[in-house]
Write an enzyme that holds these catalytic residues in place. Sequence first.
Site, short mmCIF file in Angstrom:
data_model
loop_
_atom_site.label_atom_id
_atom_site.label_comp_id
_atom_site.label_asym_id
_atom_site.label_seq_id
_atom_site.Cartn_x
_atom_site.Cartn_y
_atom_site.Cartn_z
N SER A 137 -28.67 -42.66 -26.81
CA SER A 137 -29.89 -43.97 -25.97
C SER A 137 -28.05 -44.57 -24.80
O SER A 137 -26.89 -44.91 -26.07
CB SER A 137 -30.51 -45.01 -26.62
OG SER A 137 -30.46 -46.07 -25.74
N TYR A 150 -33.72 -49.48 -33.58
CA TYR A 150 -33.63 -47.74 -32.52
C TYR A 150 -32.01 -48.14 -32.24
O TYR A 150 -31.50 -46.94 -32.65
CB TYR A 150 -34.62 -48.50 -32.01
CG TYR A 150 -34.68 -47.45 -30.14
CD1 TYR A 150 -35.47 -46.79 -30.41
CD2 TYR A 150 -33.46 -47.52 -29.19
CE1 TYR A 150 -35.49 -45.65 -29.77
CE2 TYR A 150 -33.49 -47.37 -28.44
CZ TYR A 150 -34.39 -45.70 -27.71
OH TYR A 150 -34.48 -45.18 -27.64
P1 NAD Z 1 -41.43 -40.33 -25.20
O1 NAD Z 1 -42.57 -41.43 -25.98
O2 NAD Z 1 -42.09 -40.06 -23.97
O3 NAD Z 1 -41.79 -38.69 -25.58
C1 NAD Z 1 -41.12 -38.64 -26.81
C2 NAD Z 1 -41.68 -37.67 -27.44
O4 NAD Z 1 -41.34 -37.31 -28.90
C3 NAD Z 1 -43.06 -37.64 -27.67
O5 NAD Z 1 -43.39 -36.40 -27.46
C4 NAD Z 1 -43.04 -37.52 -29.20
O6 NAD Z 1 -45.01 -37.24 -29.67
C5 NAD Z 1 -42.07 -37.17 -29.98
N1 NAD Z 1 -42.33 -37.51 -30.92
C6 NAD Z 1 -42.65 -39.02 -31.47
N2 NAD Z 1 -42.15 -38.44 -33.26
C7 NAD Z 1 -41.84 -37.42 -33.26
C8 NAD Z 1 -41.89 -37.35 -34.17
N3 NAD Z 1 -41.88 -37.61 -35.71
N4 NAD Z 1 -41.10 -35.69 -34.56
C9 NAD Z 1 -41.85 -34.64 -33.58
N5 NAD Z 1 -41.79 -34.98 -32.13
C10 NAD Z 1 -42.32 -36.68 -32.39
O7 NAD Z 1 -40.58 -40.90 -25.02
P2 NAD Z 1 -38.30 -40.35 -24.02
O8 NAD Z 1 -38.52 -41.25 -23.16
O9 NAD Z 1 -39.28 -39.09 -23.15
O10 NAD Z 1 -38.20 -40.33 -25.50
C11 NAD Z 1 -36.60 -39.45 -25.79
C12 NAD Z 1 -36.17 -40.02 -26.15
O11 NAD Z 1 -35.06 -40.56 -25.26
C13 NAD Z 1 -36.42 -40.16 -27.47
O12 NAD Z 1 -35.10 -39.76 -28.63
C14 NAD Z 1 -36.16 -41.81 -27.08
O13 NAD Z 1 -35.44 -42.96 -27.66
C15 NAD Z 1 -34.57 -41.77 -26.21
N6 NAD Z 1 -34.17 -42.45 -24.58
C16 NAD Z 1 -35.32 -42.99 -23.95
C17 NAD Z 1 -35.67 -43.35 -23.45
C18 NAD Z 1 -36.04 -44.48 -22.32
O14 NAD Z 1 -35.91 -45.14 -21.26
N7 NAD Z 1 -37.35 -43.98 -22.28
C19 NAD Z 1 -34.30 -44.21 -23.06
C20 NAD Z 1 -33.06 -43.80 -23.61
C21 NAD Z 1 -33.25 -42.97 -25.54
#
Ligand code: NAD
Length: 258
Positions: A137, A150
């Site tokens: 991130s 986080y």
């Molecule tokens: P999201 O919440 O839509 O997707 C996260 C996915 O991870 C979901 O499908 C959820 O069911 C799955 N998940 C959660 N816990 C789990 C577990 N224990 N085992 C397996 N699957 C699990 O959010 P996103 O933005 O698509 O997040 C994807 C990645 O990107 C994450 O690692 C998040 O930290 C990172 N991220 C997101 C952002 C943002 O602004 N959305 C920014 C930086 C990093």
Amino acid sequence: MGKLDGRVVLVTGAARGQGEQEARLFAGEGAKVVVADVLDDQGEALAKELGALHVHLDVSREDDWQAAVAAAKNAYGRIDGLVNNAGILRFNKLVKTPLEEFQQVVQVNQVGVFLGIKTVAPEIAAAGGGTIVNTASYTGVTGMAYVGAYSATKHAIVGLTRVAALELAGKGIRVNAVCPGAIDTAMTNPAQLDPDADPEKAAEALDAYYRKLVPLGRVGRPEEVARLALFLTCDDSSYITGQPFVIDGGWLAGVSAV
Ligand code: NAD
């Protein structure tokens, strides 16, 4: 010719958000995709649509990882790509964060990536080499108030990425990290999970909020992160390993004086 023809790639957290877009893009580029998530209904529906395999995988559980790898090998014979994308976010002041909450975030985000590398890297090595992309991130390379647990895990993922790159290069495995800024998924935009909310209005509100913060003036789209993950998974990045790649619309570049 797809950029991932002949590849077998497991994407965690692939039922929605960035993972879903990665699964869609990778399948479109010819990969056999393993859609791994705890959201079984959404994961199964996506896998069916893509002609992919869905596996139930809680990334924090080592036995789930072993079962997922066995299922993937049973279906496709091998694995040569992994995208550690699953993650959770909790907002809290550091001094108000309950220990259980901190540990839960570590267990999913950090232990999940560790277990993914530990379980899948030997399979990728056995397949003759391949790639691992870890989802860190923006908060893995700088601080952000109220997301202490986080941010700590995302910094750890950058560290794990560097160590894994060093240890696995000799096995033909490249390991890199994506570091997204604010991306329009349910994590940043919970309205996406509210059946009564208007997703376009919610996305506009999010853009308005980030207009002042982010030089490019908008929130990022999960499809944009998927394209970076594709670059790091395919041969276009053949001489790149051990690096964090920030994708944040310029947010990390600095602050504006006007
Ligand atoms: P999201 O919440 O839509 O997707 C996260 C996915 O991870 C979901 O499908 C959820 O069911 C799955 N998940 C959660 N816990 C789990 C577990 N224990 N085992 C397996 N699957 C699990 O959010 P996103 O933005 O698509 O997040 C994807 C990645 O990107 C994450 O690692 C998040 O930290 C990172 N991220 C997101 C952002 C943002 O602004 N959305 C920014 C930086 C990093």
